[in-house]
Scaffold this motif. Structure first.
Motif, mmCIF file in Angstrom:
data_model
loop_
_atom_site.group_PDB
_atom_site.id
_atom_site.type_symbol
_atom_site.label_atom_id
_atom_site.label_comp_id
_atom_site.label_asym_id
_atom_site.label_seq_id
_atom_site.Cartn_x
_atom_site.Cartn_y
_atom_site.Cartn_z
ATOM 1 N N GLY A 124 25.457 24.601 28.516
ATOM 2 C CA GLY A 124 25.574 25.015 27.111
ATOM 3 C C GLY A 124 24.393 25.845 26.655
ATOM 4 N N TYR A 125 24.616 26.590 25.586
ATOM 5 C CA TYR A 125 23.529 27.411 25.044
ATOM 6 C C TYR A 125 22.625 26.579 24.134
ATOM 7 N N GLY A 126 21.346 26.960 24.120
ATOM 8 C CA GLY A 126 20.392 26.329 23.202
ATOM 9 C C GLY A 126 19.572 27.421 22.561
ATOM 10 N N GLY A 144 22.975 22.185 36.712
ATOM 11 C CA GLY A 144 23.610 22.610 35.455
ATOM 12 C C GLY A 144 23.604 24.111 35.260
ATOM 13 N N ARG A 145 23.081 24.858 36.234
ATOM 14 C CA ARG A 145 23.002 26.322 36.075
ATOM 15 C C ARG A 145 23.555 27.099 37.262
ATOM 16 N N ASN A 146 24.199 26.399 38.173
ATOM 17 C CA ASN A 146 24.829 27.056 39.341
ATOM 18 C C ASN A 146 23.888 28.002 40.085
ATOM 19 N N MET A 181 28.484 35.639 30.614
ATOM 20 C CA MET A 181 29.620 34.723 30.777
ATOM 21 C C MET A 181 29.279 33.750 31.889
ATOM 22 N N TYR A 182 28.068 33.166 31.802
ATOM 23 C CA TYR A 182 27.662 32.207 32.818
ATOM 24 C C TYR A 182 27.804 30.790 32.261
ATOM 25 N N PRO A 183 28.643 29.986 32.917
ATOM 26 C CA PRO A 183 28.814 28.615 32.439
ATOM 27 C C PRO A 183 27.591 27.780 32.795
ATOM 28 N N ALA A 210 12.800 23.873 29.150
ATOM 29 C CA ALA A 210 12.974 24.952 28.160
ATOM 30 C C ALA A 210 14.455 25.303 28.021
ATOM 31 N N PHE A 211 14.843 25.884 26.875
ATOM 32 C CA PHE A 211 16.276 26.165 26.672
ATOM 33 C C PHE A 211 16.769 27.297 27.564
ATOM 34 N N LYS A 212 15.811 28.051 28.151
ATOM 35 C CA LYS A 212 16.120 29.101 29.124
ATOM 36 C C LYS A 212 14.831 29.408 29.873
ATOM 37 N N LYS A 230 31.219 34.075 24.096
ATOM 38 C CA LYS A 230 31.370 34.394 25.523
ATOM 39 C C LYS A 230 30.926 33.204 26.381
ATOM 40 N N ILE A 231 29.797 32.588 25.997
ATOM 41 C CA ILE A 231 29.284 31.459 26.787
ATOM 42 C C ILE A 231 30.249 30.275 26.705
ATOM 43 N N SER A 232 30.718 29.970 25.490
ATOM 44 C CA SER A 232 31.649 28.845 25.364
ATOM 45 C C SER A 232 32.947 29.134 26.102
ATOM 46 N N SER A 267 16.655 29.029 19.568
ATOM 47 C CA SER A 267 16.433 29.093 18.125
ATOM 48 C C SER A 267 17.486 29.926 17.420
ATOM 49 N N CYS A 268 18.397 30.548 18.166
ATOM 50 C CA CYS A 268 19.345 31.451 17.499
ATOM 51 C C CYS A 268 20.795 31.002 17.552
ATOM 52 N N PHE A 269 21.370 30.934 18.753
ATOM 53 C CA PHE A 269 22.822 30.687 18.812
ATOM 54 C C PHE A 269 23.260 29.419 18.068
ATOM 55 N N PRO A 270 22.649 28.251 18.356
ATOM 56 C CA PRO A 270 23.138 27.051 17.660
ATOM 57 C C PRO A 270 23.073 27.203 16.140
ATOM 58 N N PRO A 328 17.484 43.811 11.312
ATOM 59 C CA PRO A 328 17.520 42.619 12.171
ATOM 60 C C PRO A 328 16.933 42.851 13.554
ATOM 61 N N GLU A 329 16.473 41.751 14.146
ATOM 62 C CA GLU A 329 15.825 41.803 15.457
ATOM 63 C C GLU A 329 16.784 41.216 16.494
ATOM 64 N N PHE A 330 16.880 41.851 17.645
ATOM 65 C CA PHE A 330 17.813 41.371 18.677
ATOM 66 C C PHE A 330 17.102 40.895 19.942
ATOM 67 N N LEU A 331 15.773 40.716 19.868
ATOM 68 C CA LEU A 331 15.039 40.364 21.083
ATOM 69 C C LEU A 331 15.423 38.982 21.600
ATOM 70 N N ARG A 332 15.334 38.839 22.915
ATOM 71 C CA ARG A 332 15.552 37.534 23.549
ATOM 72 C C ARG A 332 14.206 36.969 23.964
ATOM 73 N N GLU A 333 14.044 35.672 23.815
ATOM 74 C CA GLU A 333 12.809 35.057 24.296
ATOM 75 C C GLU A 333 12.756 35.216 25.812
HETATM 76 C C1 UDX Z 1 19.536 35.281 21.640
HETATM 77 C C2 UDX Z 1 20.149 36.688 21.672
HETATM 78 O O1 UDX Z 1 20.441 37.041 23.035
HETATM 79 C C3 UDX Z 1 19.213 37.698 21.031
HETATM 80 O O2 UDX Z 1 19.827 38.983 20.997
HETATM 81 C C4 UDX Z 1 18.893 37.224 19.606
HETATM 82 O O3 UDX Z 1 17.961 38.097 18.991
HETATM 83 C C5 UDX Z 1 18.320 35.821 19.620
HETATM 84 O O4 UDX Z 1 19.224 34.935 20.303
HETATM 85 P P1 UDX Z 1 17.684 33.946 23.033
HETATM 86 O O5 UDX Z 1 18.149 32.755 22.240
HETATM 87 O O6 UDX Z 1 16.223 34.214 23.130
HETATM 88 O O7 UDX Z 1 18.353 35.297 22.445
HETATM 89 O O8 UDX Z 1 18.207 33.782 24.543
HETATM 90 P P2 UDX Z 1 19.513 34.186 25.362
HETATM 91 O O9 UDX Z 1 19.077 34.823 26.614
HETATM 92 O O10 UDX Z 1 20.479 34.924 24.554
HETATM 93 O O11 UDX Z 1 20.108 32.753 25.739
HETATM 94 C C6 UDX Z 1 20.550 31.829 24.753
HETATM 95 C C7 UDX Z 1 21.135 30.579 25.398
HETATM 96 O O12 UDX Z 1 22.381 30.887 26.017
HETATM 97 C C8 UDX Z 1 20.271 29.965 26.506
HETATM 98 O O13 UDX Z 1 20.285 28.556 26.377
HETATM 99 C C9 UDX Z 1 20.960 30.387 27.799
HETATM 100 O O14 UDX Z 1 20.746 29.494 28.844
HETATM 101 C C10 UDX Z 1 22.413 30.387 27.346
HETATM 102 N N1 UDX Z 1 23.288 31.263 28.153
HETATM 103 C C11 UDX Z 1 23.114 32.616 28.126
HETATM 104 C C12 UDX Z 1 24.312 30.695 28.906
HETATM 105 O O15 UDX Z 1 24.496 29.471 28.935
HETATM 106 N N2 UDX Z 1 25.153 31.536 29.596
HETATM 107 C C13 UDX Z 1 25.023 32.892 29.593
HETATM 108 O O16 UDX Z 1 25.841 33.572 30.237
HETATM 109 C C14 UDX Z 1 23.966 33.446 28.837
#
Ligand code: UDX
Length: 428
Positions: free
Chosen positions: A255-257, A406-408, A250-252, A315-317, A214-216, A259-262, A150-155
């Motif tokens: 919400g997270y967006g 929305g990002r403090n 742990m940054y509120p 962008a989602f981040k 953690k984010i939620s 291609s991965c977390f949701p 598996p790949e753990f890279l972040r965009e």
């Molecule tokens: C994530 C994982 O971090 C990575 O390991 C996996 O391979 C793919 O999914 P990515 O989706 O690219 O990576 O971005 P990430 O930096 O993890 O952020 C995901 C979302 O969480 C973003 O929308 C970001 O804004 C949000 N986030 C992140 C928060 O709201 N609070 C935080 O404290 C951290």
């Protein structure tokens, strides 16, 4: 080594470029002619910092090749599957592309030993299914083994995350496959974790589910803070000093967006249900994520000072043009329904948002232009360029000095001093 990578999205192309840069010969297979032609010319198609340079360098060095056909499988020692696994309506991961690709790999296997490894995020048990497909469609005397890697890279930081990884996870039942993957990953920093197939698959989902949790959790605490006049950043800073908890991730916010977390939380719930596991915790993670977006929207609906909105960040981040599951989409959709006029600015994601909203919203070339004559400013993505922007100038350009952040990203006391009405997340 000679390797083939099927798929050229964020995972596939970054992995291909990094392994090519280490001196391997990398063949990348796609299925859209126009995209393959662009890649051949050094256009990465997606925006990822540093990717264009590394792609061009390796094209010139003749270490990376792009193609529509599967001929390179015969030459390759390792084949990575990096195609998308998008969520279906019911949350289940759609594995159609993975299985289709597995069939094509099988039909093109050569007569040497080949490792077939999934880098796409797939539910536990998928690699076994890939193995069954390979057995069914491969020539009689072909030798292969499946592995999960598996790949753990972040965009946004994908290249550095790949080269300086926290860990490299390799799961397989074949010692030979594990050794070959270890050899390929040798230059990559980070501990090499060798395990079985199912554990490797589950490590990926567990990591993403934990990070989303953690984010939620941080967002849930921000709701408590808003009702009690506490400051969520102060609370989490202090809580994070406990080494057992930590402050990272742990940054509120809104919400997270991405291609991965949701999709991975949804898929983990789906797998849990199939295994008769109570998925209460993960369902709450998902629900709070929606509440974070909803909470921000309600704040805007309650305290807005007019129909004209300037919106920074699509962008989602930051550092990506990716808008998959971006909170901005939810907010724009709902604000348009309520009759707001939106002028948006994002350094990279405009083109992608335009595909969804077209001319239903306006777009600006720079952040100052966006705020001109707007009744308030909304900040949805924490791009660096917003952090030390000329706030006096922003104040002058806005019709009313109101910011919903929305990002403090700003200090509330400074904003007060500058004369802004400043609404952030979980802070007074
Ligand atoms: C994530 C994982 O971090 C990575 O390991 C996996 O391979 C793919 O999914 P990515 O989706 O690219 O990576 O971005 P990430 O930096 O993890 O952020 C995901 C979302 O969480 C973003 O929308 C970001 O804004 C949000 N986030 C992140 C928060 O709201 N609070 C935080 O404290 C951290």
């Amino acid at each position: 080594m000679k390797i083939t990578i099927i798929g050229h999205g964020y995972v596939g192309l970054v992995t291909a470029c990094v392994f090519a840069d280490f001196g391997n010969i990398v063949y990348v297979i796609g299925h859209t002619k126009e995209k393959i032609e662009r890649l051949k010319k050094g256009d990465p198609i997606i925006y990822e910092p540093g990717l264009k340079e590394i792609l061009e360098r390796n094209i010139q060095a003749k270490r990376i090749f792009f193609s529509l056909d599967y001929d390179s499988i015969k030459l390759s020692e390792i084949v990575f599957i990096t195609v998308g696994t998008p969520p279906k309506e019911n949350g289940e991961a759609d594995l159609t592309a993975v299985f289709e690709v597995a069939k094509n790999i099988a039909k093109n296997l050569g007569n040497h030993f080949t490792v077939v490894s999934c880098k796409s995020t797939v539910p536990v048990g998928t690699n076994k299914k890939v193995e069954t497909i390979l057995k069914k469609y491969s020539p009689k005397n072909s030798q292969f083994a499946v592995a999960s890697c598996p790949e753990f890279l972040r965009e946004g930081s994908a290249i550095a995350d790949t080269i300086y990884a926290d860990r490299v996870v390799i799961g397989s039942e074949s010692k030979k496959a594990i050794d070959m993957l270890l050899k390929l990953h040798e230059p990559i920093e980070g501990r090499k974790v060798v395990t079985d197939l199912a554990s490797a698959e589950l490590i990926k989902y567990t990591s993403n589910a934990m990070l989303a949790t953690k984010i939620s959790f941080a967002n849930l605490i921000s709701f408590y803070c808003e009702k009690t006049d506490a400051d969520v950043e102060a609370v989490l800073d202090a809580v994070g000093l406990d080494k057992r908890i930590g402050r990272v991730f742990m940054y509120p916010g809104v919400g997270y967006g991405g291609s991965c977390f949701p999709k991975d939380v949804m898929a983990m719930i789906d797998v849990g249900k199939k295994l008769n596991i109570d998925t209460l915790l993960l369902e709450a993670v998902e629900k709070i994520n929606l509440q974070a977006k909803e909470n921000f929207l309600q704040k805007v609906l309650k305290f807005n000072q007019g129909k004209k909105i300037a919106l920074w960040g699509l962008a989602f981040k930051p550092n990506t043009d990716d808008i998959r599951f971006a909170p901005s989409i939810f907010l724009i959709e709902n604000l348009l329904k309520k009759g707001f006029e939106i002028t948006a600015y994002d350094p990279e994601a405009k083109k992608n948002i335009e595909k969804i909203f077209g001319n239903k919203i306006k777009y600006s070339k720079d952040p100052y232009e966006a705020v001109k004559n707007a009744d308030q400013l909304l900040i949805i993505t924490e791009w660096n360029e917003f952090k030390q922007i000329d706030l006096q100038k922003v104040k002058k350009l806005l019709k009313k000095p109101i910011i919903f952040d929305g990002r403090n990203i700003y200090d509330p006391s400074l904003m007060k001093k500058l004369g802004f009405k400043y609404y952030s997340v979980g802070r007074i």
